[in-house]
Design a protein around this motif. Sequence first.
Motif, PDB file in Angstrom:
ATOM      1  N   ARG A 150      -7.441  -0.387   6.627  1.00  0.00           N
ATOM      2  CA  ARG A 150      -8.873  -0.208   6.365  1.00  0.00           C
ATOM      3  C   ARG A 150      -9.192  -0.264   4.893  1.00  0.00           C
ATOM      4  O   ARG A 150     -10.219  -0.788   4.498  1.00  0.00           O
ATOM      5  CB  ARG A 150      -9.320   1.178   6.858  1.00  0.00           C
ATOM      6  N   GLU A 151      -8.310   0.324   4.068  1.00  0.00           N
ATOM      7  CA  GLU A 151      -8.688   0.540   2.680  1.00  0.00           C
ATOM      8  C   GLU A 151      -7.855  -0.270   1.693  1.00  0.00           C
ATOM      9  O   GLU A 151      -8.390  -1.011   0.884  1.00  0.00           O
ATOM     10  CB  GLU A 151      -8.608   2.034   2.342  1.00  0.00           C
ATOM     11  N   GLU A 157      -5.708   8.099  12.488  1.00  0.00           N
ATOM     12  CA  GLU A 157      -4.424   7.535  12.026  1.00  0.00           C
ATOM     13  C   GLU A 157      -3.304   7.779  13.027  1.00  0.00           C
ATOM     14  O   GLU A 157      -2.430   6.941  13.236  1.00  0.00           O
ATOM     15  CB  GLU A 157      -4.070   8.155  10.671  1.00  0.00           C
ATOM     16  N   LEU A 180       9.918   7.345   6.457  1.00  0.00           N
ATOM     17  CA  LEU A 180       8.975   6.233   6.457  1.00  0.00           C
ATOM     18  C   LEU A 180       9.466   5.189   5.472  1.00  0.00           C
ATOM     19  O   LEU A 180      10.111   5.520   4.483  1.00  0.00           O
ATOM     20  CB  LEU A 180       7.596   6.696   5.978  1.00  0.00           C
ATOM     21  N   ARG A 188      -1.962   5.066  -2.043  1.00  0.00           N
ATOM     22  CA  ARG A 188      -2.982   5.627  -1.151  1.00  0.00           C
ATOM     23  C   ARG A 188      -2.342   6.393   0.006  1.00  0.00           C
ATOM     24  O   ARG A 188      -2.740   7.534   0.282  1.00  0.00           O
ATOM     25  CB  ARG A 188      -3.893   4.516  -0.640  1.00  0.00           C
ATOM     26  N   PRO A 189      -1.334   5.815   0.705  1.00  0.00           N
ATOM     27  CA  PRO A 189      -0.662   6.622   1.732  1.00  0.00           C
ATOM     28  C   PRO A 189      -0.080   7.927   1.170  1.00  0.00           C
ATOM     29  O   PRO A 189      -0.198   8.974   1.808  1.00  0.00           O
ATOM     30  CB  PRO A 189       0.449   5.691   2.237  1.00  0.00           C
ATOM     31  N   PHE A 234       8.027   1.549   3.340  1.00  0.00           N
ATOM     32  CA  PHE A 234       6.978   0.594   3.007  1.00  0.00           C
ATOM     33  C   PHE A 234       7.652  -0.581   2.308  1.00  0.00           C
ATOM     34  O   PHE A 234       8.400  -0.386   1.356  1.00  0.00           O
ATOM     35  CB  PHE A 234       5.960   1.224   2.057  1.00  0.00           C
ATOM     36  N   PRO A 243       1.732   5.709   8.012  1.00  0.00           N
ATOM     37  CA  PRO A 243       0.396   5.459   7.459  1.00  0.00           C
ATOM     38  C   PRO A 243       0.082   3.979   7.624  1.00  0.00           C
ATOM     39  O   PRO A 243       0.737   3.130   7.018  1.00  0.00           O
ATOM     40  CB  PRO A 243       0.535   5.820   5.978  1.00  0.00           C
ATOM     41  N   ARG A 276     -17.287   1.070  -2.990  1.00  0.00           N
ATOM     42  CA  ARG A 276     -17.898   1.828  -1.890  1.00  0.00           C
ATOM     43  C   ARG A 276     -18.319   3.214  -2.372  1.00  0.00           C
ATOM     44  O   ARG A 276     -19.384   3.712  -2.023  1.00  0.00           O
ATOM     45  CB  ARG A 276     -16.890   2.011  -0.758  1.00  0.00           C
ATOM     46  N   SER A 305      -2.700   9.706   3.214  1.00  0.00           N
ATOM     47  CA  SER A 305      -2.175   9.806   4.580  1.00  0.00           C
ATOM     48  C   SER A 305      -1.204  10.966   4.704  1.00  0.00           C
ATOM     49  O   SER A 305      -1.125  11.614   5.737  1.00  0.00           O
ATOM     50  CB  SER A 305      -1.471   8.508   4.977  1.00  0.00           C
ATOM     51  N   PRO A 338       0.859  -1.191   0.000  1.00  0.00           N
ATOM     52  CA  PRO A 338       0.000   0.000   0.000  1.00  0.00           C
ATOM     53  C   PRO A 338       0.892   1.236   0.000  1.00  0.00           C
ATOM     54  O   PRO A 338       1.615   1.468   0.961  1.00  0.00           O
ATOM     55  CB  PRO A 338      -0.775  -0.103   1.315  1.00  0.00           C
ATOM     56  N   GLY A 392      -8.174  -4.137  -3.204  1.00  0.00           N
ATOM     57  CA  GLY A 392      -8.299  -2.994  -2.298  1.00  0.00           C
ATOM     58  C   GLY A 392      -8.895  -1.801  -3.026  1.00  0.00           C
ATOM     59  O   GLY A 392      -9.808  -1.138  -2.525  1.00  0.00           O
ATOM     60  N   ARG A 395      -5.081   3.568   7.573  1.00  0.00           N
ATOM     61  CA  ARG A 395      -5.709   3.714   6.266  1.00  0.00           C
ATOM     62  C   ARG A 395      -5.377   2.528   5.357  1.00  0.00           C
ATOM     63  O   ARG A 395      -6.281   1.936   4.754  1.00  0.00           O
ATOM     64  CB  ARG A 395      -5.303   5.033   5.617  1.00  0.00           C
ATOM     65  N   PRO A 396      -4.091   2.121   5.261  1.00  0.00           N
ATOM     66  CA  PRO A 396      -3.806   0.905   4.486  1.00  0.00           C
ATOM     67  C   PRO A 396      -4.572  -0.319   4.989  1.00  0.00           C
ATOM     68  O   PRO A 396      -5.081  -1.097   4.191  1.00  0.00           O
ATOM     69  CB  PRO A 396      -2.290   0.725   4.663  1.00  0.00           C
ATOM     70  N   ALA A 438     -12.653   0.126  -2.758  1.00  0.00           N
ATOM     71  CA  ALA A 438     -12.762   1.585  -2.611  1.00  0.00           C
ATOM     72  C   ALA A 438     -13.698   2.175  -3.667  1.00  0.00           C
ATOM     73  O   ALA A 438     -14.593   2.963  -3.349  1.00  0.00           O
ATOM     74  CB  ALA A 438     -11.382   2.224  -2.704  1.00  0.00           C
TER      75      ALA A 438
END
Lengths: 429, 429
Positions: free
Chosen positions: B141-142, B127, A296, A138-139, A298, B135, A321, A143, A135, A314, B138-139, A318
Amino acid sequence: MNPLKVALLGCGTVGGAVLRLVAEQAADLTARVGRPVEIAGVAVRRPDRHPEVPAHLLTTDALGLVTRDDVDLVVEVIGGIEPARSLILAAIEAGKSVVSANKALLAEDGVALHAAAAKAGVDLYYEASVAGAIPLLRPLRESLAGDQIRRVVGIVNGTTNYILSRMAETGAGFSEALAEATELGYAEADPTADVDGFDAAAKGAILASLAFHSAVTAADVHREGIASVTATDVARAAEIGCTVKLLAICERVPGEEGESVAVRVHPAMIPTSHPLAAVGGAFNAVFVEAEAAGQLMFYGQGAGGEPTASAVLGDLVAVARNRVAGAAGAGPSAYADLPARPIAETPTRYHVSLDVADVPGVLATVATEFARHEVSIATVRQDGHGDAATLVIVTHSAPDAALSATIAALREVPAVRGVTSVLRVEGLS
Amino acid sequence: MNPLKVALLGCGTVGGAVLRLVAEQAADLTARVGRPVEIAGVAVRRPDRHPEVPAHLLTTDALGLVTRDDVDLVVEVIGGIEPARSLILAAIEAGKSVVSANKALLAEDGVALHAAAAKAGVDLYYEASVAGAIPLLRPLRESLAGDQIRRVVGIVNGTTNYILSRMAETGAGFSEALAEATELGYAEADPTADVDGFDAAAKGAILASLAFHSAVTAADVHREGIASVTATDVARAAEIGCTVKLLAICERVPGEEGESVAVRVHPAMIPTSHPLAAVGGAFNAVFVEAEAAGQLMFYGQGAGGEPTASAVLGDLVAVARNRVAGAAGAGPSAYADLPARPIAETPTRYHVSLDVADVPGVLATVATEFARHEVSIATVRQDGHGDAATLVIVTHSAPDAALSATIAALREVPAVRGVTSVLRVEGLS
């Protein structure tokens, strides 16, 4: 409840995994979306090659499928520019929200696609296009929306990371490591897109666009692959406590005429203490530096059917929804509109290894070339052996053009017998 | 354009950073949200202690502020249960969306707060409550909404991670390392919430709720702190290639009566090759295992004013965009409604180190105790020294109650002179 109907374009490794996950997780998806999610059709080129797909779902008429009245959402996992672009645009114009895993298309034509989606009031999501299951988009989009991102540095191509990891582990050269990667299925039969950095450059363009709220395309990305990385480069890196990685580097660069965005893909030495250095094999990781959030990282699987399908699903949840709520999500913005800075003007650091004649004054001669190009030297190590010596130099930061001009000039210095290794260095303090 | 007005509750380290960032990034926030974002008021207990805040913004009437007609959004960074809960509920009932960094409150009363937000049609985002700037919620959840999360394992408390890192580096005992952390400002004057695992337990409850779509509260979390971790434990961990970390572990556990959720916070040995092992000092990281996505890791700063404020602002942009779009985002769901499994029935693995008399048959006696409790031994190492010996045992997975009963029984075995180290082991294959 009336199900949301999904058109699936493409049914290879990723498409097949999407199909399977949608079926397996039907109950969960219904709970998460608020309505059932159902595959309405699967467009493929050769239906006879997909015995695993119920025959009534298969079609060769992709355009007919994406514009069908009963289709709500479109998942595009064909890849490549055409026909993916035309199909996505047709879907958007027909009011369907789109989930795509198509890095090449988004990196080339993201602006036009987003404009079309905004005009039609539909969603265009593409988490799977960069770093597979991780992910990340999206972050970046959401975020960190209240922060200023300074740098994004990623290992975003598993094939090249596998090859470089093997070179470091075994001392092998590039060709040998590539052959092994091909044999084990980590590299494709035609490895150009990975090895020459096209794949990483597309991902870099997408990351930079989102991180810096600016339109960056693959053409704006300086791109060098790993085919020229030698066993010597890898050994030299180890000598200075570094490891060689193919990095996609997206930076906000200050300048006299305001800020610009520099995006580049090239092999580089990074210190083994850097969080990215430990990312081995086919894994991906992306390191982000933001003004307030700090550093950060990931980390996860960057490719493969299931991991990529996880990212697609994912996004599918989204956009589904949003469809149920009757509103599209916020698209990415390009309000900052920062210009792309060419590599020549981008500040970088070099590691240079030279074979020189062991005569008095050779270091002075070499140092003079650096000074003449206004490149400051950070460290230099001299190892004598007989009538020859090796100079290993790490520079401070300087415009890339000055650094490459220095290397070109050094090749003409009589006392320099050979330039044995040149690689950029990242992440040194 | 009519600005969106934000009520800020609390103005300590995080609140001060939020205030500064909102001012510094006014133009960016306007571009990202679609309307300007403006601080309407700042509720504090002692206005005279906040000379940095414009006087006309300061108020002691927090309830009056959050229910003011011109306020659109509320940011709560007071912490603790009351008055935060009453203020958030009042804000929600008055139709304001809320951003909170309050882990204790969300872990205790998340269900009721979400129900209130859903009823009022407003957003409740938090968050910043787990792992500061990373982050993560959010990851979960989404981005992973189309996947099945199996496990979430996190280093979510920087103070204890700093203490354990220092114990490993220096060989110091817990008290000595705590004293150093306090002196350097990494531990608070009253370190109970961190050291005894309350902070990590609250975060574990929030993570488990989102990951497993079930209502998990802090009371459901088995909690052990690090005060009983000894220098011997840390040394024993190093001997078997492990390091000691305080982990928050959230798992989906299969069982005869269906799946359940096990959430626990305790120190554990993890292999140094595990991605979490390298997370040192005050950093946080969370490792996620999902069915399709595979292994993911999120890494970054878990505390501090600016990093936490970055997460708050990300949420603020999201709820502000939703407000501009006229629709609340999707809240988390608890549809899976999995029951919490007590620690006694949760499968774990133990490392046990015993001082035993070096007499024939002692290993057989010890092994019999394990067998009697149906605990299978994975590895055993015996080091003789004079008339005594050390037995170091790592078990296979067994219900935690069986493991702790085994330890209790071993303490009664005459040939066992002492149980010198007992810690759970995680991440071994």
